[in-house]
Design an enzyme around this catalytic site. Structure first.
Site, PDB file in Angstrom:
ATOM      1  CB  VAL B  77      -0.876  -0.004   1.280  1.00 32.78           C
ATOM      2  CG1 VAL B  77      -1.798   1.194   1.311  1.00 32.78           C
ATOM      3  CG2 VAL B  77      -1.667  -1.304   1.379  1.00 32.78           C
ATOM      4  CB  CYS B  78       1.103   4.187  -2.204  1.00 31.72           C
ATOM      5  SG  CYS B  78       1.840   5.839  -2.161  1.00 31.72           S
ATOM      6  CB  VAL B  79       3.773   5.299   2.873  1.00 29.25           C
ATOM      7  CG1 VAL B  79       4.805   6.006   2.010  1.00 29.25           C
ATOM      8  CG2 VAL B  79       3.682   5.946   4.246  1.00 29.25           C
ATOM      9  CB  ALA B  82      -1.754   4.539   3.045  1.00 28.97           C
TER      10      ALA B  82
END
Lengths: 123, 119, 98
Positions: B77-79, B82
């Site tokens: 999941v892209c930080v 997110a």
């Protein structure tokens, strides 16, 4: 990084800025990709061309104006920005209306360039 | 063959996550490897364990978690995306991990094919 | 090259753009783009014209979900998710026209 692992990445931008977040988050990926020593190019088609329009003022919509980032791409060695001619003309724009230097391509030239890529990312 | 997958839309709102999952399942059944699924934009909403669909509906989040557990698929999941949308380690479903955009670029480099599902 | 389209041709221009720009190859219609694979709509003529330049596929589960299994244009190949995977494998690169 070895020669073999250099791939041709093309980011295909077909969406206008601000109405949705795609253009901004696409630009974030482009900047990261620059750090991986890959061959990076950006293609602007359809409403994606509006991302490059000069004079964006976003104060009134209380959103960050990310358009200056396109001008900073050169500093990351990302210099291949391609704009599709018919899309540009269909929007009543010319190269002078854009905030960065671009290469204008015909539809067929753009199509051929896409064929040459290893990885095409569109958001 | 080694696949990388990008999911750009949230679950239930758009078909992208379903299409991506069914593609992954078919690829694995055919003996291919799904090396990494990268969740970007609203796609990060696929990773929250707070999701609770009605009984008679598919559980999209659990389905992804199971794919990670059973087939070793790396769910990233892209930080930045997110944090923008309230997805953090505290509410992350099993099998997912939060990391940087470099993981997406790496998927493009390492995988034989990168397939994007979005709007 | 494989072009993946997921929008109805009657509400967006993804398929139209793809047909304008792409120089050939294969097109896979998924999600709402499967409407483009069916007869009787305003886009049918364009799809038929495109068949000369492109091999066109449509995802059968998406066609069936939308109640259009009996309307698929002759010459469009209906494939399952396994066929989708095969198309990605067979083509050197792919582009999702989002």
């Amino acid at each position: 990084m070895s020669e073999e692992s250099i791939k041709k990445f093309m980011f295909v931008n077909r969406k206008a800025p601000y109405g949705t977040i795609y253009a901004l988050e696409a630009l974030e990926v482009v900047l990261i990709t620059a750090a991986f020593d890959q061959e990076v190019s950006l293609a602007f088609l359809d409403d994606g061309i509006y991302q490059l329009k000069k004079g964006q003022q976003t104060k009134g919509i209380e959103t960050k104006n990310f358009s200056p980032t396109y001008r900073a791409l050169e500093g990351y060695d990302i210099e291949k920005l391609y704009v599709e001619k018919e899309s540009l003309e269909a929007r009543g724009l010319s190269e002078e209306d854009l905030l960065v230097d671009v290469t204008v391509l015909s539809r067929a030239e753009m199509g051929n360039l896409m064929e040459e890529q290893d990885v095409l990312l569109s958001f | 063959m080694k696949f990388g997958i990008v999911v750009n839309e949230g679950p239930y709102q758009h078909q992208a996550s379903d299409s991506a999952y069914l593609f992954c399942k078919a690829a694995i059944e055919k003996g291919h490897e799904v090396w990494r699924v990268f969740f970007y934009h609203d796609g990060v909403n696929n990773a929250t364990k707070l999701t609770e669909p009605p009984q008679d509906d598919r559980n999209i989040v659990n389905r992804w978690s199971r794919l990670a557990e059973e087939h070793g698929v790396d769910l990233v999941v892209c930080v930045a995306a997110a944090l923008r949308r309230g997805i953090r380690d505290e509410n992350l479903a099993s099998g997912f991990r939060i990391s940087g955009l470099g993981q997406l670029v790496e998927a493009g480099i390492q995988a034989d094919r990168l397939v994007t599902f979005g709007d | 090259m494989l072009h993946i389209i997921n929008k109805s041709p009657l509400s967006g221009n993804s398929l139209g753009s793809c047909l304008n720009v792409a120089t050939g190859g294969e097109i896979l219609l998924i999600e709402d783009a499967v409407y483009a694979a069916t007869s009787g709509n305003a886009f049918e003529k364009k799809i038929r014209e495109a068949m000369g330049r492109f091999k066109i596929y449509a995802l059968l589960p998406d066609i069936e979900a939308r109640g259009l299994a009996d309307r698929v244009i002759e010459g469009v190949s209906a494939v399952g998710y396994d066929g989708f995977v095969d198309l990605v494998v067979a083509n050197r690169n792919c582009q999702s026209w989002l």
